[in-house]
Design a protein around this motif. Structure first.
Motif, PDB file in Angstrom:
ATOM      1  N   GLU A 278       0.807  -1.219   0.000  1.00 58.47           N
ATOM      2  CA  GLU A 278       0.000   0.000   0.000  1.00 58.47           C
ATOM      3  C   GLU A 278       0.841   1.269   0.000  1.00 58.47           C
ATOM      4  OE1 GLU A 278      -3.885  -1.716   2.467  1.00 58.47           O
ATOM      5  OE2 GLU A 278      -2.359  -0.529   3.483  1.00 58.47           O
ATOM      6  N   ILE A 280       3.757   3.941  -1.262  1.00 55.24           N
ATOM      7  CA  ILE A 280       4.208   4.383  -2.579  1.00 55.24           C
ATOM      8  C   ILE A 280       5.701   4.067  -2.727  1.00 55.24           C
ATOM      9  CG2 ILE A 280       4.501   6.362  -4.107  1.00 55.24           C
ATOM     10  CD1 ILE A 280       2.131   7.643  -2.750  1.00 55.24           C
ATOM     11  N   SER A 340      -1.292  -5.778  -5.996  1.00 52.04           N
ATOM     12  CA  SER A 340      -0.699  -4.706  -6.792  1.00 52.04           C
ATOM     13  C   SER A 340      -0.005  -3.733  -5.848  1.00 52.04           C
ATOM     14  CB  SER A 340      -1.746  -3.970  -7.622  1.00 52.04           C
ATOM     15  OG  SER A 340      -2.390  -4.855  -8.531  1.00 52.04           O
ATOM     16  N   ARG A 341       1.002  -3.044  -6.364  1.00 53.57           N
ATOM     17  CA  ARG A 341       1.667  -2.015  -5.571  1.00 53.57           C
ATOM     18  C   ARG A 341       1.542  -0.677  -6.295  1.00 53.57           C
ATOM     19  NH1 ARG A 341       8.275  -2.196  -6.179  1.00 53.57           N
ATOM     20  NH2 ARG A 341       8.375  -2.134  -8.462  1.00 53.57           N
ATOM     21  N   THR A 342       1.588   0.384  -5.490  1.00 51.77           N
ATOM     22  CA  THR A 342       1.464   1.736  -6.021  1.00 51.77           C
ATOM     23  C   THR A 342       2.847   2.328  -6.211  1.00 51.77           C
ATOM     24  OG1 THR A 342      -0.630   2.017  -4.854  1.00 51.77           O
ATOM     25  CG2 THR A 342       0.452   4.008  -5.657  1.00 51.77           C
ATOM     26  N   GLN A 347       0.590   5.412 -10.569  1.00 52.23           N
ATOM     27  CA  GLN A 347       0.380   4.187 -11.313  1.00 52.23           C
ATOM     28  C   GLN A 347       0.422   2.987 -10.375  1.00 52.23           C
ATOM     29  OE1 GLN A 347       2.914   3.774 -14.704  1.00 52.23           O
ATOM     30  NE2 GLN A 347       2.915   5.959 -15.188  1.00 52.23           N
ATOM     31  N   THR A 348      -0.150   1.896 -10.841  1.00 51.72           N
ATOM     32  CA  THR A 348      -0.132   0.641 -10.096  1.00 51.72           C
ATOM     33  C   THR A 348       0.559  -0.433 -10.917  1.00 51.72           C
ATOM     34  OG1 THR A 348      -2.302   0.001 -10.946  1.00 51.72           O
ATOM     35  CG2 THR A 348      -2.252   1.187  -8.832  1.00 51.72           C
ATOM     36  N   GLU A 349       1.262  -1.260 -10.234  1.00 52.50           N
ATOM     37  CA  GLU A 349       1.981  -2.369 -10.883  1.00 52.50           C
ATOM     38  C   GLU A 349       1.414  -3.670 -10.357  1.00 52.50           C
ATOM     39  OE1 GLU A 349       6.515  -4.164 -11.446  1.00 52.50           O
ATOM     40  OE2 GLU A 349       6.156  -2.327 -10.295  1.00 52.50           O
TER      41      GLU A 349
END
Length: 445
Positions: A278, A280, A340-342, A347-349
């Motif tokens: 969660e 960044i 997913s990571r921010t 953007q999210t990956e």
């Protein structure tokens, strides 16, 4: 006349005698049978009386054996009380009996400071394990029935590690074409925890932990892909609620002096804290504003990001004047799907399925009571962390970790309700925090 009368009476007497002679043996046989039956009944009654007396003796012997066992348990608990520094409290808990040898016999006398026990009633034995200074996360002594313990605590940890990453390739040994990323990571973590324990019975308790985490990290590094020869410092911090935990413990057996105690427990850890996915991340290749980046999180997480369940067994072995103890446990992290990571820029990956490695834990220690109020403990804690997997494959760079910590702790009991426990830990392996310091103040209600 006389001769005739004699001749007349003689046949009559002879006839009467002939009639009486057969009856005499029959009457003797009947009398003998009656006497034999009476003797059999008397013997049977005597046997019944002896059997009843034997049963009464057995019942009395069993009752005395129970009293003897209860007194022996009281004596064992008295020895445990002296070993763990409870002093007079241990005597009161075991029924306030003074057991001493006098001329090869044992005398039981109630102490003057307590009420005497009724004759024939054994004192109530204390079945709890000996108290020792707590140095591991799992305590060895359960909360008494219908009692509540509130335990505020603070844990401080410091971790420093050096990392050298070679970004490039070699054409000849010792000749590198590419960049070198040198990083020094220094992390400090402070966790304030409020723990509550309630004794359901004398052998079962439930516990809940609510942590608040503050973490700060300083990373000395050179940004990769830039060719810069100057070190930069990147700071990050995070604070907030951590992962809430709940634990159920049960004392399996009733130990004694030179007999081990076994406590089984089951711990559940939530993921209420902010997890690593969660925060960044200052990514390397997908950032819009920064095409290079550091690959480091801009904020630190306060939780692990995974729910977990951990069964374990704790054992204590009193051997005057010390108490040996240890724990064996297994922590299973539940995998997460669609993770997913921010990254920087919003953007999210997509990462897919993440399965954190399970943990096998083992610790050993020994405690010694210095007096009625103070005790010390020393121990070693070791954890083996398995590799982390992504989409069923080992995550690149993920390796099996061995975390070893040497712990030294002490407890001082101010009174029957308040104690102070302090523990210092030193990391013995490279991946373990270099220093940890924990202070607990259990308050009994």
């Amino acid at each position: 006349m006389k001769g005739r009368s004699h001749s007349t009476l003689h046949p009559l007497a002879t006839a009467v005698a002939c009639l009486l002679l057969p009856a005499v043996p029959g009457m003797a046989w009947a009398q003998q049978a009656a006497d034999g039956e009476a003797r059999l009944q008397a013997l049977q009654a005597q046997i019944n009386d002896e059997r009843r007396a034997l049963n009464d003796m057995r019942a009395a012997l069993q009752h005395r054996q129970q009293n003897l066992d209860a007194l022996q348990r009281a004596l064992d608990d008295e020895i445990l009380g002296n070993a763990r520094g409870r002093g007079g409290a241990a005597i009161a808990a075991t029924g306030a009996f003074d057991l001493r040898a006098q001329g090869g016999t044992q005398a039981t006398e109630p102490l003057a400071s307590t009420q005497p026990q009724p004759v024939g009633q054994a004192p109530e034995a204390d079945t709890r394990p000996p108290e020792v200074a707590q140095i591991f996360d799992q305590p060895g002594v359960l909360t008494p029935a219908r009692s509540f313990i509130l335990e505020p605590s603070v844990q401080y940890g410091y971790y420093a590690n050096d990392r050298v990453a070679l970004v490039g390739y070699t054409v000849i040994p010792a000749i590198l074409i590419g960049l070198i990323d040198v990083r020094q990571v220094k992390t400090t973590t402070t966790v304030a925890t409020l723990t509550g324990r309630y004794g359901i019975t004398n052998r079962m308790e439930i516990e809940a932990k609510v942590p608040y985490v503050y973490a700060h990290s300083d990373t000395v590094s050179r940004e990769i892909f830039t060719g810069s020869a100057q070190d930069n410092v990147f700071n990050a911090q995070g604070k907030g609620m951590g992962d809430i935990e709940a634990t159920l413990r049960y004392q399996i057996n009733q130990g004694a002096a030179d007999k081990p105690f076994y406590i089984g427990w089951l711990r559940y850890k939530s993921r209420t804290g902010r997890d690593p996915f969660e925060v960044i991340t200052d990514c390397v290749t997908r950032c819009v504003a920064n095409a290079t980046g550091t690959g480091l999180p801009l904020d630190l997480p306060t939780g692990s990001g995974f729910e977990a369940i951990q069964p374990g067994v704790t054992w204590l072995f009193p051997s005057d004047p010390v108490v040996f103890f240890g724990t064996l446990s297994y922590l299973h992290n539940f995998k997460r799907d669609n993770v997913s990571r921010t990254v920087l820029g919003g953007q999210t990956e997509f990462l897919g399925e993440i399965d954190a490695g399970d943990i096998i834990g083992l610790n050993l220690g020994m405690g010694l009571a210095l007096n009625e109020k103070a005790s010390i403990s020393i121990g070693y804690d070791h954890n083996v962390v398995d590799r982390t997997q992504q989409n069923g494959e080992d995550l690149p760079g993920s390796v099996r970790l061995n975390l070893g910590t040497l712990l030294l702790g002490g407890t001082y009991r101010y009174n029957e309700h308040v104690s102070l426990n302090v523990v210092v830990g030193a990391g013995l392996t490279r991946d373990t925090p270099d220093l940890s310091l924990t202070a607990r103040i259990p308050i009994t209600f």
